[in-house]
Design an enzyme around this catalytic site. Structure first.
Site, short mmCIF file in Angstrom:
data_model
loop_
_atom_site.label_atom_id
_atom_site.label_comp_id
_atom_site.label_asym_id
_atom_site.label_seq_id
_atom_site.Cartn_x
_atom_site.Cartn_y
_atom_site.Cartn_z
N LYS A 19 3.07 3.38 -5.63
CA LYS A 19 2.52 2.37 -6.56
C LYS A 19 3.59 1.86 -7.51
O LYS A 19 3.57 0.69 -7.89
CB LYS A 19 1.32 2.96 -7.31
CG LYS A 19 0.27 3.56 -6.37
CD LYS A 19 -0.05 2.65 -5.16
CE LYS A 19 -0.71 3.39 -4.01
NZ LYS A 19 -0.74 2.62 -2.76
N ASP A 41 -3.16 -3.08 -2.58
CA ASP A 41 -4.20 -2.07 -2.66
C ASP A 41 -4.01 -1.23 -3.92
O ASP A 41 -2.91 -1.16 -4.47
CB ASP A 41 -4.15 -1.16 -1.42
CG ASP A 41 -5.36 -0.22 -1.33
OD1 ASP A 41 -5.22 0.85 -0.75
OD2 ASP A 41 -6.43 -0.57 -1.88
N ASN A 42 -5.06 -0.58 -4.39
CA ASN A 42 -4.99 0.44 -5.44
C ASN A 42 -4.54 -0.07 -6.81
O ASN A 42 -3.90 0.68 -7.57
CB ASN A 42 -4.05 1.57 -5.02
CG ASN A 42 -4.36 2.11 -3.67
OD1 ASN A 42 -3.54 2.04 -2.75
ND2 ASN A 42 -5.56 2.65 -3.50
N ASP A 65 0.83 -1.20 0.00
CA ASP A 65 0.00 0.00 0.00
C ASP A 65 0.86 1.25 0.00
O ASP A 65 0.47 2.30 0.50
CB ASP A 65 -0.93 -0.02 1.22
CG ASP A 65 -2.05 0.99 1.11
OD1 ASP A 65 -2.60 1.39 2.16
OD2 ASP A 65 -2.37 1.42 -0.03
N GLU A 97 -11.36 4.12 -1.62
CA GLU A 97 -11.85 4.43 -0.27
C GLU A 97 -12.74 5.68 -0.25
O GLU A 97 -12.42 6.71 -0.82
CB GLU A 97 -10.68 4.60 0.73
CG GLU A 97 -9.56 5.49 0.26
CD GLU A 97 -8.44 4.73 -0.40
OE1 GLU A 97 -8.70 3.66 -0.97
OE2 GLU A 97 -7.30 5.19 -0.39
N1 LIG Z 1 8.17 2.34 3.32
C1 LIG Z 1 7.93 3.01 2.17
N2 LIG Z 1 8.75 2.85 1.12
C2 LIG Z 1 8.49 3.54 -0.01
N3 LIG Z 1 7.51 4.43 -0.15
C3 LIG Z 1 6.71 4.64 0.89
C4 LIG Z 1 6.85 3.93 2.06
N4 LIG Z 1 5.90 4.34 2.93
C5 LIG Z 1 5.17 5.26 2.29
N5 LIG Z 1 5.67 5.49 1.09
C6 LIG Z 1 5.27 6.56 0.23
C7 LIG Z 1 3.88 6.45 -0.32
O1 LIG Z 1 2.91 6.28 0.69
C8 LIG Z 1 1.56 6.50 0.30
C9 LIG Z 1 1.20 5.49 -0.79
N6 LIG Z 1 -0.27 5.43 -1.02
C10 LIG Z 1 -0.82 6.18 -1.98
O2 LIG Z 1 -0.16 6.95 -2.64
C11 LIG Z 1 -2.31 6.09 -2.19
C12 LIG Z 1 -2.94 7.04 -2.98
C13 LIG Z 1 -4.33 7.01 -3.20
C14 LIG Z 1 -4.98 8.04 -4.05
C15 LIG Z 1 -4.56 9.37 -4.00
C16 LIG Z 1 -5.17 10.32 -4.79
C17 LIG Z 1 -6.24 9.97 -5.63
F1 LIG Z 1 -6.86 10.90 -6.38
C18 LIG Z 1 -6.68 8.65 -5.68
C19 LIG Z 1 -6.04 7.69 -4.89
C20 LIG Z 1 -5.10 6.01 -2.61
C21 LIG Z 1 -4.48 5.04 -1.83
O3 LIG Z 1 -5.20 4.04 -1.25
C22 LIG Z 1 -3.09 5.06 -1.62
O4 LIG Z 1 -2.53 4.06 -0.88
MG LIG Z 2 -3.95 2.46 -0.61
#
Ligand SMILES: Nc1ncnc2c1ncn2CCOCCNC(=O)c1cc(-c2ccc(F)cc2)cc(O)c1O
Ligand SMILES: [Mg+2]
Length: 215
Positions: free
Chosen positions: A144, A169-170, A141, A199
């Site tokens: 992406k 997810d996603n 999650d 969500e």
């Molecule tokens: N340990 C690690 N190593 C590397 N990278 C890491 C990390 N830990 C965090 N990160 C960084 C990224 O963390 C957040 C990732 N999640 C998302 O970006 C996300 C975005 C949407 C979304 C946004 C906008 C819309 F319009 C529509 C959907 C929906 C979701 O359900 C999402 O999960």
């Molecule tokens: Mg997500």
């Protein structure tokens, strides 16, 4: 300065949820994100699918990539038996600080190891640092575009074994096309798509469950 969205989510938990009651923490976050401010938690609809996969796998060791405010961490940890644990990786220190407090409010800190850092940096150290042999369940999650490289890294590090379940997810929104193509076409995975919604919205999204079949 203004509070951050994660800080407002924590406040909703601290004012609406009961200490030591994980379900009330989940309900408080879902209510806030549906009626006050959208946030990127897996949410209640996809969260129920996550619950069913956790119950089906009954994992001893879980890896979560991307903690955010700890919503899915709490969903997973509340279903784990004594002795089982979830290691959750969060890149953003501000998110991690909030997640620690959300997890503590739910009373599940004994089942959770929250690690701050990038997935690509930490995965190679999992065996040595946490004494993990292999993961029973991985919940993807995070960024992406990291789903595919991190899956390959987990394979290379021997952290995925026959029967390990990957739940992503996603896979539709924002989307992970290269990951989907890989798990759906690899002879080493048995993949299935659980159709749902992004969500707190009506947009399509879903979870992809992929079982590793061994080499
Ligand atoms: N340990 C690690 N190593 C590397 N990278 C890491 C990390 N830990 C965090 N990160 C960084 C990224 O963390 C957040 C990732 N999640 C998302 O970006 C996300 C975005 C949407 C979304 C946004 C906008 C819309 F319009 C529509 C959907 C929906 C979701 O359900 C999402 O999960
Ligand atoms: Mg997500």
């Amino acid at each position: 300065t203004r509070t951050s969205r994660p800080q407002r989510i924590l406040k909703a938990v601290q004012t609406k949820a009961t200490v030591g009651d994980p379900q009330s923490v989940i309900t408080a976050i879902d209510h806030f994100c549906r009626h006050r401010e959208w946030a990127m938690n897996v949410g209640d609809e996809k969260g129920s699918i996550l619950d069913s996969v956790v119950n089906e796998v009954s994992p001893v060791t879980v890896l979560e990539l991307g903690t955010y405010c700890g919503y899915s961490t709490v969903r997973i940890a509340r279903l784990l038996p004594p002795g089982a644990c979830v290691i959750t990786l969060e890149f953003n220190p501000d998110y991690a600080a909030i997640a620690r407090q959300v997890i503590k409010w739910s009373g599940l800190e004994d089942k959770v190891q929250l690690v701050e850092g990038a997935s690509g940096d930490w995965i190679p150290w999992m065996k040595e640092h946490f004494g993990v042999q292999a993961f029973d369940l991985v919940f993807l999650d995070h960024w992406k575009e990291r789903y595919l490289p991190d899956t390959k890294l987990l394979e290379e590090c021997g952290l995925i074994q026959k029967g390990t379940v990957l739940l992503a997810d996603n896979v539709i929104c924002p989307g992970t096309p290269d990951y989907l193509e890989y798990v759906r076409n690899s002879p080493h995975y048995n993949s299935q798509y659980y159709r749902s919604h992004l969500e707190y919205t009506k947009a399509e999204d879903g979870l992809e469950k992929s079982v590793f079949l061994g080499y």
